[in-house]
Design an enzyme around this catalytic site. Structure first.
Site, short mmCIF file in Angstrom:
data_model
loop_
_atom_site.label_atom_id
_atom_site.label_comp_id
_atom_site.label_asym_id
_atom_site.label_seq_id
_atom_site.Cartn_x
_atom_site.Cartn_y
_atom_site.Cartn_z
N ASP A 404 0.86 -1.18 0.00
CA ASP A 404 0.00 0.00 0.00
C ASP A 404 0.90 1.24 0.00
OD1 ASP A 404 -1.74 2.10 0.55
OD2 ASP A 404 -2.87 1.02 2.08
N HIS A 405 0.88 1.95 -1.11
CA HIS A 405 1.82 3.07 -1.28
C HIS A 405 1.46 4.27 -0.41
CE1 HIS A 405 5.27 4.80 -3.05
NE2 HIS A 405 5.15 4.28 -4.26
#
Length: 435
Positions: A404-405
């Site tokens: 999850d950036h």
């Protein structure tokens, strides 16, 4: 005649609102012991064996196999000698307790003890259990003649359900009168084998979207369109890992557990999570916070006949290598048998998917909801590789890390994956220096 009490379907975990009756394990009129599984219910998360809340007799089914029952609705009626049920409470069906953990396997000693107790009379009557669905007294009804239960393992019952076979009409050939997979297939063959003359030239098959597959689809869509996914890859020499696997198999303490490359991959992930705790976190949009978890609840993706499930090992970072091997073996066996409880799949913080078992090199997986990263372990293949300045045939694999950036940036993702790769390249050396 004893008191008749209606048992309502409880919440089998995480707010599930309904369940499908997969198979009745006890027929009307059959005797039941406290905590003896009497029905299998398929939820959106698992195939759950629901235990009897009483010692007594199962008097009536309120649904047939294949029927969907809402949580809080009548599931079965029991006849219990000397029971004094509570008076009906207003909106009792809406307050059915959440019984997370239904369907969890008993330990072997407990199973043996329960079987011994079932063989003889109890010294004194057992009090009714309190963890049950909403209870409502019902008027007496004529008792049905007791019927011997059909013996079959859960996967065989699932096959019978899929093929439309009534297990009660099947002649068992398995040990101790158990219905086998071959028995079910033989019973289904005459009814399911279509006539060649009547077979259409084209056509289509429609499969209902329900259960695990439905929930998986919903979760994957929600995750894919909520968390911005990014993926990094690393191809590395894991000859050292394969040598360590062979060494561990020869050691006495690992004689009773299964040692595979995935075990060392799991250990590498746990050690890398210790070095990079932000990987073991999730984005809480509602609270506006990043929640860093201290326990690594390690999920292992498992392909089962019911679809993909990702049960997890709670606080896996506290386990020794032998304990981790035991936990992974039990997790996979339980998942393949369809016995993973809803609680066993809840609360995961980091997951591993092993696509290498299918001969695949790598992939770009979707994050399980609530997790910030998932590791992909690809196939291990002998390939030419530069080793100590010379070309040699080495064992090579490709690792992938999807994350999850929003909370894991490219640098952190790359450092984490590099640490996992370093451990697998030199597991003996890094295990001593990191622990």
């Amino acid at each position: 005649m004893g008191q008749k009490i209606t048992f309502n379907l409880p919440d089998l975990g995480e707010g599930l609102t309904e369940g499908e009756v997969a198979a009745w394990l006890v027929e009307p009129g059959g005797e039941v012991k406290l905590n003896q599984p009497f029905v299998e219910v398929e939820t959106a998360k698992a195939l759950v064996e629901v235990p009897s809340p009483y010692d007594g007799r199962l008097a009536e089914h309120h649904a047939s196999a294949g029927d969907t029952v809402d949580v809080g609705s009548p599931l079965a009626t029991f006849e219990v000698e000397g029971a004094e049920p509570e008076k009906p409470k207003k909106d009792a069906d809406k307050r059915t307790p959440n019984l997370v953990g239904y369907g969890a396997k008993e330990s072997a000693p407990k199973r043996r003890k329960r079987k011994r107790e079932a063989g003889g009379a109890s010294a004194e009557p057992t009090a009714p259990a309190s963890l049950v669905g909403a209870e409502t007294p019902v008027s007496p009804a004529p008792a049905a003649e007791p019927t011997a239960p059909t013996l079959a393992k859960p996967p065989v019952r699932k096959l019978a359900k899929d093929l439309g076979v009534d297990l009660r009409a099947v002649t068992p050939t398995g040990p101790h009168g158990t219905v086998s997979r071959a028995d079910v297939e033989a019973a289904a063959r005459p009814a399911t084998a279509p006539s060649r003359a009547a077979a259409p030239a084209g056509g289509e098959e429609r499969i209902p979207i329900k259960g695990v597959r439905k929930l998986t689809a919903q979760n994957m869509v929600a995750s894919a369109f909520t968390a911005p996914h990014a993926t990094v890859f690393l191809t590395c020499d894991v000859t050292g890992m394969m040598e360590t696997v062979a060494e561990l198999k020869a050691r006495r303490e690992f004689a009773d557990v299964k040692v595979t490359p995935l075990l060392l991959v799991a250990k590498a992930v746990l050690l890398a999570c210790r070095r990079h705790p932000m990987i073991n976190a999730f984005w809480d949009e509602a609270a506006g916070e990043i929640v860093v978890k201290h326990d690594v609840n390690l999920g292992i993706a498992a392909a089962t006949p019911r679809g993909l499930v990702v049960p997890n090992i709670k606080a896996a970072q506290n386990l020794s290598l032998v304990e981790l091997a035991e936990a992974m073996g039990e997790l996979v066996r339980t998942a393949r048998d369809g016995k993973t409880s809803p609680g066993g799949m809840a609360g995961g913080t980091f997951s591993i998917t092993n696509v290498g078992v299918f001969g695949i090199d790598t992939g770009t997986p979707i994050l399980p909801p609530g997790e910030s990263a998932i590791l992909v372990f690809g196939a291990v293949r002998p390939q030419p590789w530069v080793h100590e300045g010379e070309i040699a045939v080495r064992q090579i694999t490709t690792l992938g890390l999807a994350f999850d950036h929003r909370l894991v940036d490219g640098e952190l993702g790359a450092q984490f994956l590099a640490d996992v790769g370093a451990f697998l390249t030199r597991p003996g050396e890094t295990l001593l220096s990191w622990t």
